[in-house]
Design an enzyme around this catalytic site. Structure first.
Site, PDB file in Angstrom:
ATOM      1  N   SER A 137       8.318  32.413  19.689  1.00 17.64           N
ATOM      2  CA  SER A 137       8.907  31.152  19.262  1.00 17.64           C
ATOM      3  C   SER A 137       8.952  31.165  17.743  1.00 17.64           C
ATOM      4  O   SER A 137       8.224  31.937  17.097  1.00 17.64           O
ATOM      5  CB  SER A 137       8.047  29.974  19.737  1.00 17.64           C
ATOM      6  OG  SER A 137       8.421  28.755  19.118  1.00 17.64           O
ATOM      7  N   TYR A 150      -0.073  24.803  19.830  1.00 12.71           N
ATOM      8  CA  TYR A 150       1.012  25.709  20.222  1.00 12.71           C
ATOM      9  C   TYR A 150       1.258  26.774  19.168  1.00 12.71           C
ATOM     10  O   TYR A 150       1.417  27.956  19.486  1.00 12.71           O
ATOM     11  CB  TYR A 150       2.281  24.896  20.479  1.00 12.71           C
ATOM     12  CG  TYR A 150       3.447  25.719  20.981  1.00 12.71           C
ATOM     13  CD1 TYR A 150       3.343  26.460  22.152  1.00 12.71           C
ATOM     14  CD2 TYR A 150       4.655  25.746  20.290  1.00 12.71           C
ATOM     15  CE1 TYR A 150       4.410  27.211  22.623  1.00 12.71           C
ATOM     16  CE2 TYR A 150       5.729  26.489  20.751  1.00 12.71           C
ATOM     17  CZ  TYR A 150       5.597  27.220  21.920  1.00 12.71           C
ATOM     18  OH  TYR A 150       6.656  27.966  22.379  1.00 12.71           O
TER      19      TYR A 150
END
Length: 250
Positions: A137, A150
């Site tokens: 990501s 995250y």
């Protein structure tokens, strides 16, 4: 053992293949000529997708050593592994972080990637031209408010992927990291524990990437010349400059 054996097509394994980027990747790789094995905990949607693309669906819980071992043992060969399974939970700051949310994010994004890759490396090496593609990501590259747990997990997943590349530099394996920005999928719904309204706000006023956009890049990397290593691709929607700078129309 009910192994996956196809003499005419090389096998590509996609984790988290029941929806979103995983589903789109399975379809793109099948269209590119791979025999695709779809792995996920939600087996029913994987079976539906597999039936449509001529692939195979297998139950896979990447948080379970036993499940990963059974999954790996059922495969006769693997040419491409796409580590796609993962996700986020919550947006709490570090000081307010829920340990169980952090534990889940590290268990899936980091240890899950470790389990699956470790289990399949022997088969990838045996292929002679194996490839590991890890979907991280842009959260693996930056930190942003609300992304504490995250971003920490994705940074660690990226480090794992790059360490493997260094450790196996003397082999024929190739490694590609794909770092997507904002993608329209069930990611945000899962992050907000099913709050669809809150998830929809993530995409308000802009055009996000689609799962197919990311899958196209994955398929491009997987089908490239064997002497070419596409090490890292960052893909964002045009409206997104970084994790905090997003142009939104009124």
């Amino acid at each position: 053992m009910t192994g996956i054996d196809n003499q005419t097509a090389r096998t590509a394994v996609v984790t988290g293949a029941s929806s979103g980027i995983g589903e789109a990747t399975a379809r793109a790789l099948a269209a590119a000529g791979f025999q695709v094995v779809l792995g996920a905990r939600r087996l029913e949607p994987c079976e539906r997708i597999a039936a449509e693309i001529g692939g195979t669906a297998l139950f896979l819980d990447i948080t379970s050593d036993e499940s990963v071992t059974r999954f790996a043992d059922s495969l006769d060969s693997v040419a491409v592994l796409v580590n796609n399974a993962g996700g986020a939970r919550g947006m709490a700051a570090v000081g307010d972080g829920e340990v169980e949310d952090w534990r889940w994010m590290w268990e899936t994004n980091v240890l899950g990637t470790l389990r699956v890759t470790k289990a399949l490396i022997p088969k990838l090496l045996a292929d002679g031209d194996g490839m590991v593609i890890t979907v991280t990501s842009t959260a693996a590259l930056e930190v942003y408010p609300g992304g504490a747990g995250y971003t920490s997990a994705k940074h660690a997943e990226r480090a794992l992927h790059r360490m493997l590349e260094a450790e196996l530099a003397d082999t024929q394996l190739r490694f590609t990291e794909i770092s997507p920005g904002i993608v329209h999928s069930d990611f945000s719904t899962n992050r907000f524990h099913g709050d669809a309204e809150r998830a929809a706000a993530v995409y308000a006023g802009m055009t996000p990437l689609t799962a197919e956009d990311v899958a196209d890049v994955i398929a491009f990397a997987a089908t490239g010349p064997r002497n070419v290593s596409i090490e890292h691709v960052v893909i964002r929607p045009r409206a997104q400059a970084d994790s905090v700078t997003v142009f939104r129309e009124d």
